[in-house]
Design a protein around this motif. Structure first.
Motif, short mmCIF file in Angstrom:
data_model
loop_
_atom_site.label_atom_id
_atom_site.label_comp_id
_atom_site.label_asym_id
_atom_site.label_seq_id
_atom_site.Cartn_x
_atom_site.Cartn_y
_atom_site.Cartn_z
N LYS A 153 -1.67 3.08 -2.68
CA LYS A 153 -3.11 3.33 -2.51
C LYS A 153 -3.91 2.40 -3.39
O LYS A 153 -3.69 2.33 -4.60
N PHE A 154 -4.84 1.67 -2.79
CA PHE A 154 -5.75 0.82 -3.54
C PHE A 154 -6.90 1.67 -4.11
O PHE A 154 -7.30 2.66 -3.49
N ARG A 155 -7.41 1.25 -5.25
CA ARG A 155 -8.55 1.97 -5.84
C ARG A 155 -9.82 1.78 -5.02
O ARG A 155 -10.71 2.63 -5.02
N ARG A 156 -9.92 0.64 -4.35
CA ARG A 156 -11.08 0.39 -3.49
C ARG A 156 -10.63 -0.41 -2.29
O ARG A 156 -9.47 -0.82 -2.18
N ASN A 157 -11.56 -0.65 -1.37
CA ASN A 157 -11.24 -1.37 -0.14
C ASN A 157 -11.19 -2.87 -0.41
O ASN A 157 -12.19 -3.49 -0.75
N TYR A 158 -9.99 -3.46 -0.25
CA TYR A 158 -9.82 -4.89 -0.46
C TYR A 158 -9.69 -5.66 0.85
O TYR A 158 -9.85 -6.87 0.87
N GLY A 159 -9.35 -4.98 1.93
CA GLY A 159 -9.18 -5.65 3.22
C GLY A 159 -7.73 -5.66 3.66
O GLY A 159 -6.80 -5.44 2.88
N LYS A 160 -7.55 -5.94 4.93
CA LYS A 160 -6.22 -5.88 5.55
C LYS A 160 -5.28 -6.92 4.98
O LYS A 160 -4.07 -6.66 4.82
N SER A 161 -5.77 -8.11 4.67
CA SER A 161 -4.90 -9.15 4.14
C SER A 161 -4.27 -8.74 2.82
O SER A 161 -3.08 -8.96 2.58
N ALA A 162 -5.09 -8.14 1.95
CA ALA A 162 -4.57 -7.69 0.65
C ALA A 162 -3.51 -6.61 0.84
O ALA A 162 -2.47 -6.61 0.16
N ALA A 163 -3.76 -5.70 1.77
CA ALA A 163 -2.80 -4.62 2.04
C ALA A 163 -1.48 -5.19 2.54
O ALA A 163 -0.39 -4.77 2.10
N LEU A 164 -1.54 -6.17 3.44
CA LEU A 164 -0.32 -6.77 3.96
C LEU A 164 0.44 -7.53 2.88
O LEU A 164 1.67 -7.48 2.81
N ASN A 165 -0.29 -8.24 2.03
CA ASN A 165 0.37 -9.02 0.99
C ASN A 165 1.15 -8.13 0.03
O ASN A 165 2.29 -8.44 -0.35
N VAL A 166 0.56 -7.00 -0.35
CA VAL A 166 1.23 -6.05 -1.24
C VAL A 166 2.44 -5.45 -0.54
O VAL A 166 3.52 -5.30 -1.13
N ALA A 167 2.28 -5.11 0.73
CA ALA A 167 3.39 -4.52 1.48
C ALA A 167 4.53 -5.50 1.66
O ALA A 167 5.71 -5.13 1.57
N PHE A 168 4.21 -6.77 1.90
CA PHE A 168 5.25 -7.78 2.08
C PHE A 168 6.09 -7.94 0.81
O PHE A 168 7.30 -8.18 0.87
#
Length: 316
Positions: free
Chosen positions: A65-80
């Protein structure tokens, strides 16, 4: 582990239980070992509470869970970075992507040796205000990248693990992951027609500003991929061309004036002609572009990554 399913989400509390159950059913039917990674991009609803409940029920479910909205690219990078599967499947959380596509995507990555397979939502349920701009951007991306895909921005994609461990995704660049992968040396990129289902819960996160940001990111990918380690080739070439044009125009203006003087013809001062100022601007711009390339070259040569290259295999 066979498969990592990566799902970035923002305010999708209603769809998560149904999506999780659907993915689990597909995995059990095909005897896949898997993990399901939910990346909560700063949701303001109860999405994270729902994810915590799903984690308690199913050991294959994991969450960030991110503390705030960073965008889809950031979410994918962390997941990768966190994914452990041999094949990584990305899909949206809104149930518009069907988990029933996963087995065929997995098979093609493993058996047909693709690096990346991008979904193509040939029949869409989106409004025309979204489909027409999407087609234009897909056409522009095909032209600039040379990758013959019909739907670069489809959230349903499959990757060989080497791909997601190599590339970096940021900004709005998630829509251009096939382009990033190609510049990183992964050229075996395929496409698969996938089902696009009508949205069942929530509202679309689509906004027109995403196309503007996406276009700028496409230019960034193109420039960095082609000239990232040799910026002088880009800026220097443009600078020399502009400088030569300005110099040629200046010489031509002077030659014309000398000819008019020698023939006792009526003439205007060089500074009274608009072409003089065009030539002057071209010379100045050319010099500035060349200087920009020179400075960029110095920055590149002093970068800690100046000699870091992607090596696929090594025998020493």
């Amino acid at each position: 582990m066979d498969i990592s399913v990566v799902i970035p989400l923002y305010n999708e509390e209603e769809s998560l239980p149904e999506l999780t159950a659907w993915i689990a059913k597909v995995m059990q039917e095909h005897n896949f070992s898997y993990e399901l990674l939910f990346i909560d991009d700063g949701s303001t609803d109860t999405s994270w509470s729902v994810i915590e409940g799903l984690i308690a029920e199913n050991p294959a479910v994991k969450g960030v869970k991110f503390r705030r909205n960073y965008g889809k690219s950031a979410a994918l990078n962390v997941a990768f970075e966190a994914a452990k599967g041999d094949v990584v499947i990305t899909m949206d959380a809104d149930l518009q992507d069907s988990p029933d596509e996963i087995p065929e995507l997995y098979r093609r990555i493993r058996e047909e040796k693709f690096d990346l397979i991008s979904g193509w939502k040939k029949k869409r349920y989106d409004p025309i205000t979204k489909t027409i701009p999407t087609k234009l951007f897909n056409a522009a991306t095909r032209k600039m990248s040379g990758i013959q895909l019909n739907d670069f921005n489809c959230g349903l994609k499959a990757y060989r693990s080497d791909v997601i461990k190599t590339i970096e995704v940021y900004g709005e660049m998630h829509r251009y992951i096939p382009v990033i992968a190609k510049w990183a040396g992964f050229k075996n990129i395929g496409e698969q027609v996938v089902e696009h289902r009508a949205r069942k819960y929530g509202v679309t996160k689509f906004g027109f500003s995403r196309f503007i940001n996406g276009f700028l990111d496409l230019l960034s990918i193109f420039f960095v991929g082609k000239f990232g380690k040799r910026p002088m080739h880009f800026f220097g070439s443009l600078g020399v061309l502009s400088f030569l044009i300005g110099t040629f125009l200046t010489i031509w203006l002077i030659s014309v004036k000398l000819y008019e003087i020698s023939m006792n013809l009526k003439y205007r001062d060089i500074t009274d002609q608009p072409l003089f100022y065009i030539a002057l601007v071209a010379i100045v711009v050319g010099f500035q572009l060349f200087l920009t390339g020179f400075v960029a070259e110095l920055v590149t040569r002093n970068s800690s990554e100046r000699n870091q290259y992607l090596i696929e295999k090594e025998i020493l």
